[in-house]
Write an enzyme that holds these catalytic residues in place. Structure first.
Site, mmCIF file in Angstrom:
data_model
loop_
_atom_site.group_PDB
_atom_site.id
_atom_site.type_symbol
_atom_site.label_atom_id
_atom_site.label_comp_id
_atom_site.label_asym_id
_atom_site.label_seq_id
_atom_site.Cartn_x
_atom_site.Cartn_y
_atom_site.Cartn_z
ATOM 1 N N ASP A 147 0.823 -1.205 0.000
ATOM 2 C CA ASP A 147 0.000 0.000 0.000
ATOM 3 C C ASP A 147 0.857 1.254 0.000
ATOM 4 O OD1 ASP A 147 -2.135 1.724 0.104
ATOM 5 O OD2 ASP A 147 -2.467 1.494 2.249
ATOM 6 N N ASP A 351 -2.217 5.926 -6.192
ATOM 7 C CA ASP A 351 -2.311 5.032 -5.044
ATOM 8 C C ASP A 351 -2.423 3.586 -5.513
ATOM 9 O OD1 ASP A 351 -2.703 4.151 -2.411
ATOM 10 O OD2 ASP A 351 -4.862 4.430 -2.515
#
Length: 476
Positions: A147, A351
């Site tokens: 992440d 992201d």
């Protein structure tokens, strides 16, 4: 159980994403042809393992195999439909939480930790995160979610007061000869504020620095900071600081924890600066059942890109330091430039943990209108969750899809792979949606999701404050 429905779904995915004639550019170079024929019954149910994945080292870089966690065991068509639909619902919660967290940071509201209350301090719902890698911590293999929107790396630890189920054994610091607790007065403990939004909590035992990371849906991890020997491929990292989670709750995809690739001092990238030079990249496969790669290090000879790398500047944002901001200056649909005054006025986050790209309402409205204009003639159907532009393509053997391109500062362009344009809510193609969504409000921050990053080498060069894009057929 019959294999026909599930094999049909898998083959549909493969045919949509293979390079063997399933799609291609037309002569105008502003459309892609997506073929829905050649369905067969030969594909067996997928039972690949996501654990103890492969790795290799090349020219000082470490290359870790990445897999999509939703495809780590065999599933029926109904199970897979539920997974891909739940992925959208979870993604909506993640993005809403990110936006709420950003507003809290900008407003300067910092919530103090308490022993009894866990505040919402981060915008992540972990079971919406998709891609995982295997690392070795304290001599044990750990499968962790990747992440870029998080900083602190953490794993579940023994003894655990509350832990979710995971296939691998829990990390046991008592049997690791190199494990040490991180003291409360240490620089690492002080770094928790920028990494998680919460300062470290010191109880009576000043030799331990307690942490908590809480997520928008009520999921959380809570424990103490520790340090141990981390191995990435064949590269060792001594005294790596991570969260040893003693109290963890949520749907974390059966992973052992999370790898934080943000920019704060506690992120894996910052802690390995002396080894990898503040550069990492990934390539997400077009078929989620296949493997991609996470590369730690900046040697471009390890890439398999088919186009030159183009770099755009990261947009500095001191208040939201950990996120990766870019300047989106424009976009085009089928070669038609979308005109809107919102372009270039505020940064957009790129992201790895968000699935579907979110655009400001005005930009999304213009993009949607142009896409519908060019993708005309196909029957519309009801929307699902965050996706409101959906079609019934079950009667078609092939469709012509307009290209989608995003432009960034410095005349840098990223063309969305054909597999990132449409999202199959139902595997029989009766509900297929434009894989873009609108934010709720114009003042919210846009996000480029991982679904639009497939078959693209995305390079994060923090040292030179830039992000690069190149086309690549992603395969470990």
């Amino acid at each position: 159980m019959s294999l026909w429905p599930y094999s049909t779904f898998l083959l549909l995915s493969l045919l949509l994403t293979s390079s063997n004639g399933a799609f291609g550019n037309n002569t105008a170079n502003d459309e892609l042809i997506l073929q829905l024929k050649r369905l067969q019954r030969t594909q067996q149910g997928n039972s690949q393992s996501c654990y103890s994945q492969n790795s290799r080292s090349e020219n000082g870089a470490v290359i870790l195999e990445m897999k999509h966690k939703d495809y780590c065991s065999g599933s029926s068509t109904g199970d897979m439909n539920r997974k891909i639909q739940k992925r959208l619902l979870a993604d909506d919660i993640r993005v809403r939480s990110i936006q709420a967290n950003i507003k809290r940071i900008i407003s300067g509201k910092v919530e103090a930790l308490s022993q009894t209350q866990i505040p919402i301090t981060s915008g992540v719902k972990l079971h919406s995160l998709n891609y995982i890698v295997t690392v070795t911590l304290g001599g044990r293999n750990m499968t962790v979610i990747v992440d870029t929107g998080s900083d602190l790396t953490w794993v579940q630890c023994q003894p655990c007061r509350l832990c979710y189920n995971q296939p691998e054994p829990l990390f046991n610091p008592s049997v690791s000869p190199n494990y040490q607790s991180v003291a409360c007065n240490s620089a690492a403990c002080r770094s928790l504020q920028s990494a998680t939004g919460n300062s470290g909590l010191c109880g009576n035992d000043l030799k331990k620095c307690n942490y908590v990371v809480s997520y928008g849906d009520g999921s959380y991890t809570k424990g103490e900071l520790g340090q141990d020997h981390l191995v990435l491929g064949s590269t060792s990292v001594n005294n790596f600081v991570f969260g040893c989670g003693r109290n963890n709750k949520g749907l974390f995809g059966l992973a052992s924890g999370l790898m934080g690739l943000g920019k704060s001092n506690l992120s894996l990238i910052s802690q390995t600066f002396g080894i990898f030079g503040d550069v990492f990249s990934y390539c997400l496969p077009s078929v989620e059942a296949k493997s991609g790669s996470l590369v730690l290090g900046g040697d471009t000879s390890t890439f398999k890109n088919s186009t030159p790398i183009s770099y755009t500047k990261m947009v500095p944002n001191p208040q939201l330091f950990s996120f990766y901001f870019l300047n989106l200056t424009g976009t085009s649909i089928g070669g038609v430039a979308i005109q809107d005054s919102a372009f270039g006025k505020s940064g957009i986050i790129i992201d790895s943990g968000t699935v579907i790209t979110r655009l400001p309402p005005a930009i999304y409205k213009a993009v949607k209108a142009e896409f519908l204009k060019q993708f005309s003639g196909y029957p519309l159907t009801q929307g699902f969750s965050i996706l409101d532009t959906c079609f019934n393509l079950s009667a078609y053997e092939e469709v012509n899809i307009p290209t989608i391109k995003m432009q960034f500062e410095g005349a840098v362009e990223m063309e969305v792979d054909v597999t990132g344009v449409l999202y199959f809510v139902k595997s029989d193609a009766s509900q297929v949606c434009l894989a873009l969504a609108s934010l709720q409000y114009e003042d919210e921050i846009g996000i480029i999701g991982n679904y639009q990053q497939k078959n693209t080498r995305v390079i994060y060069d923090i040292k030179q404050s830039r992000v690069g894009f190149a086309k690549e057929t992603c395969n470990f």
